[in-house]
Design an enzyme around this catalytic site. Structure first.
Site, PDB file in Angstrom:
ATOM      1  N   GLY A  25       0.844  -1.194  -0.016  1.00  0.00           N
ATOM      2  CA  GLY A  25       0.063   0.007   0.036  1.00  0.00           C
ATOM      3  C   GLY A  25       0.771   1.232   0.017  1.00  0.00           C
ATOM      4  CE  LYS A  56      -2.505   5.040  -0.450  1.00  0.00           C
ATOM      5  NZ  LYS A  56      -2.401   3.722   0.030  1.00  0.00           N
ATOM      6  CG  ASP A 132      -5.839   5.327   2.262  1.00  0.00           C
ATOM      7  OD1 ASP A 132      -6.514   5.011   1.262  1.00  0.00           O
ATOM      8  OD2 ASP A 132      -4.421   5.140   2.143  1.00  0.00           O
ATOM      9  CG  ASP A 133      -3.181   9.203   2.601  1.00  0.00           C
ATOM     10  OD1 ASP A 133      -3.105   9.517   3.807  1.00  0.00           O
ATOM     11  OD2 ASP A 133      -2.384   8.398   2.361  1.00  0.00           O
ATOM     12  CE1 TYR A 177      -3.415   7.012   8.064  1.00  0.00           C
ATOM     13  CE2 TYR A 177      -4.865   7.693   6.354  1.00  0.00           C
ATOM     14  CZ  TYR A 177      -3.716   7.773   7.037  1.00  0.00           C
ATOM     15  OH  TYR A 177      -2.688   8.354   6.349  1.00  0.00           O
ATOM     16  CG  ASP A 243       5.586   5.283   1.749  1.00  0.00           C
ATOM     17  OD1 ASP A 243       5.470   5.482   2.815  1.00  0.00           O
ATOM     18  OD2 ASP A 243       4.302   5.191   1.148  1.00  0.00           O
ATOM     19  CG  ASN A 271       2.094   0.222   3.576  1.00  0.00           C
ATOM     20  OD1 ASN A 271       2.343  -0.277   2.423  1.00  0.00           O
ATOM     21  ND2 ASN A 271       2.048   1.533   3.745  1.00  0.00           N
TER      22      ASN A 271
END
Length: 705
Positions: A25, A56, A132-133, A177, A243, A271
């Protein structure tokens, strides 16, 4: 309560199995199909059971979520789902429509269903909707249709879940989250309450813990969010994610999650790092954690008494993982792995030998020639060091922490390096130990660079090259402090080459900001620390003396190596009290860390040490000032503020000027007074060797400091 094995399959009570595995992810280049298949093999071998497909940067997962997969893409996904099934790994397909979906538009919801129906035809049986995001502001159409953002998400998720005939595994990732995103708190979050109350009970909810990257996840925090969500969450764990920073890699064990969490969770998905092969440790140790008993049964790993969790030892789990990883490093059956022909015997073969530049016989060096280069094999100690250097987001490994502490001590005590005092031998011994640790990093780099499995090396190389360079700079600097040769050109050159420093525009921006470094794991007081400046009183005499003596030691002044006193020493030592309103001290959260004292008439201080000073100097600069600040105060502002106040008081007394005496060896205070702009060196006859005088006139407005 279930045993470790039943937690990863069906429990004796028939409850749903614990979800344990990996989520792809992260942001960045997705893993290859070959790597994902390798992941399934590892999961099966280690007892994990789930893979969540959510890269992503798969356009059709997130940005172009409405677009169906092409025949070529479909073929790849079908093969991937089939491979997961072959290894008993549940393949969960995730889609992220939140960037631009209009929740109230039936055509948008139909497009979402159509996309998931296509993936279902590929053989997928488990799904996930991720929100999310994304921006939380709804468009006008959605505001008219839904009372809140949470209601919009829940309505679409429930509809899709029913459309897919309520699959056994269906995951929902909320926009809030983690606890840090919840306003004003988890128990009072209207968003989470709506999700918990309205989301169908068969849908599980993803949660990252207190933060996006959570240092620790406690039982209490999970019980709190479970109460609001009305179900046990699935942890999407970013503890090994990298990341967000291209200079970080995390090779430490899964830790700071007590095994008491297991019965209170629906599952855990890690993740991890963007690079596939370095995730061996992250996934291996998670598998060990998932198998830890929660009912006091027998343990797979023998735990030490030092561990708070009696069922799981991160250090023992790490040792197991690194031992297994070492075997992979030494594997030569990897594509692209280097050939390792023997130099000692010729393989027998009926075939004609391949033509090579060496001819039929391998090269053998003659007498006096350099021996052939032979790479030493990688060791478990090397991998343990590697893990220590790239441990976890909130923690360095023990060796890395020790190296930082030693370097800090060597720099702060560098006055002892060449002073020929009792401390010199201690400094040199610790410098040698630091050098040995640096050498171990270099040797680890060399052995890693020659390991047979090149695929792992290629994922690691940028990181180990970077740490080798950083350690090399620190090593050279310590040698310079110890007087071994000239200062390193890499450190002191005005025109260094790019490989001589860590940089980039991002680093330049961060170094210009006042708070840079205050979240470093090896912490020093940040530049933005709060300091208290107050008037000096008689009770401060002892603390001022302590600071004075500490700074003398730092300059190398000891009873065995006395130096001529400064006129201001009588002020610092408490032999003469400062003039009224001419004393200030500065304090931080630890205690007193500096002082500024002055005499409107400096002649008594000069007489106290029997220093002959010309009347002409005292006519122009009758007043004396002294400033001392401990090295832990990295911000010059407190000292500037104290000097400014003292000069105002002294000028009000009618003084014509102020002087201070400094030792040429005290580079820190010399630099401070030089940068003030108001103090200038003046020529004074009869000064002791190594002492200079700086002064400022008060007959005209002095520059503001």
């Amino acid at each position: 309560m279930s045993t470790p094995n039943s937690a990863l399959g069906k429990t004796s009570s028939g409850a749903r199995r614990f979800i344990g595995g990996v989520v792809e992810g992260f942001y960045g280049r997705p893993w290859t199909m070959e790597q994902r298949t390798e992941l399934f093999k590892r999961e099966q071998k280690w007892g994990l059971n789930t893979y969540l497909y959510a890269p992503k940067d798969d356009y059709k997962h997130r940005m172009y979520w409405r677009d169906l997969y092409s025949p070529e893409e479909a073929e790849q996904l079908i093969a991937l789902i089939s491979a997961a099934k072959q290894h008993n790994v549940e393949f969960i397909y995730a889609i992220s429509p939140g960037l631009d979906i209009t929740f109230s538009n039936p055509k948008e919801v139909a497009a979402l269903k159509r996309k998931l129906d296509q993936v279902k035809e590929f053989g997928c049986r488990s799904f996930s909707l991720l929100f999310d995001d994304i921006e939380t502001e709804m468009c006008l159409a959605d505001k008219e249709a839904f009372s809140s953002f949470a209601h919009a998400q829940v309505a679409v998720t429930n509809e899709v879940y029913k459309h897919l005939q309520e699959p056994e595994i269906f995951l929902f990732c909320p926009t809030d989250y983690c606890a840090a995103f919840c306003s004003p708190s988890v128990p009072q979050s209207s968003y989470l309450h709506t999700v918990g109350e309205k989301l169908l009970s068969g849908i599980d909810i993803l949660w990252t813990g207190p933060k996006v990257v959570s240092h620790k996840i406690s039982v209490e925090s999970i019980e709190e969010v479970s109460s609001v969500l009305k179900r046990a969450p699935v942890i999407w764990d970013n503890i090994h994610a990298n990341d967000y920073d291209p200079q970080r890699l995390f090779l430490g064990p899964y830790k700071d999650r007590p095994t008491e969490l297991i019965p209170k969770l629906r599952g855990v998905l890690t993740n991890p790092n963007c690079e596939f092969y370095p995730n061996f440790v992250a996934i291996h140790t998670l598998a060990t954690w998932c198998k830890a008993p929660v009912d006091g049964g027998s343990r797979d790993v023998e735990m030490g008494d030092e561990e708070q969790d009696s069922s799981y030892s991160p250090q023992k789990a790490l040792s197991l993982a690194l031992s297994d990883w070492l075997q992979e490093f030494m594997s030569t059956d990897q594509p692209g792995g280097p050939s390792r022909p023997s130099r000692f015997k010729k393989e027998s073969s009926d075939e004609e030998p391949m033509q090579t530049d060496m001819g039929d016989n391998p090269y053998v060096p003659g007498p006096g020639e350099n021996p052939l280069y032979t790479a030493e094999p990688l060791t478990l100690d090397d991998l343990t060091l590697l893990s220590d250097l790239f441990y976890l987001p909130y923690e360095y490994g023990s060796t890395a922490q020790t190296m930082l502490q030693e370097l800090d001590w060597l720099i702060n005590n560098s006055h002892a390096a060449t002073a020929q005092t009792d401390e010199t031998a201690k400094w040199c011994s610790r410098a040698q130990q630091f050098d040995s640790m640096c050498d171990a990093v270099v040797q680890m780099f060399n052995r890693l660079s020659n390991a047979p499995n090149r695929k792992i090396l290629y994922d690691l190389y940028n990181y180990i090259c970077d740490i080798k360079s950083g350690v090399g700079l620190a090593r050279a600097y310590v040698k310079t402090l110890g007087g071994e040769g000239q200062p390193s050109a890499q450190l002191m050159n005005d025109d260094p080459e790019p490989w001589g420093f860590r940089g980039g525009l991002s680093g330049e921006f961060q170094r210009m900001l006042p708070g840079h470094g205050n979240r470093d794991l090896f912490r020093h007081p940040p530049m933005t620390a709060v300091y208290c400046i107050r008037p000096y009183c008689s009770n401060d005499k002892t603390e001022v003396q302590r600071i004075f003596e500490e700074m003398q030691r730092r300059e190398g002044r000891t009873p065995l190596m006395p130096q001529p006193p400064l006129i201001s020493d009588v002020l610092s030592a408490g032999e003469i009290s400062p003039s009224p309103q001419c004393g200030l001290v500065v304090e931080d959260n630890i205690g007193m860390c500096g002082y500024a004292l002055a005499l409107t008439d400096g002649k008594p201080a000069a007489a106290k040490i029997q220093r002959a000073v010309s009347d002409s100097m005292f006519e122009d600069f009758p007043s004396l000032v002294v400033v001392q600040i401990l090295p832990r105060v990295t911000d010059p502002s407190p000292a500037k503020c104290m000097i400014g106040q003292l000069l105002s008081v002294i000028r009000s007394s009618g003084s014509r000027g102020v002087f201070c005496e400094l030792r040429q060896s005290d580079r820190r205070m010399l630099d401070f007074f030089s940068k003030l702009g108001s103090f200038k060196p003046i020529r004074v006859e009869g000064l002791p060797e190594g002492v200079l005088v700086m002064a400022t006139s008060l007959r005209t407005d002095f520059p503001q400091v």
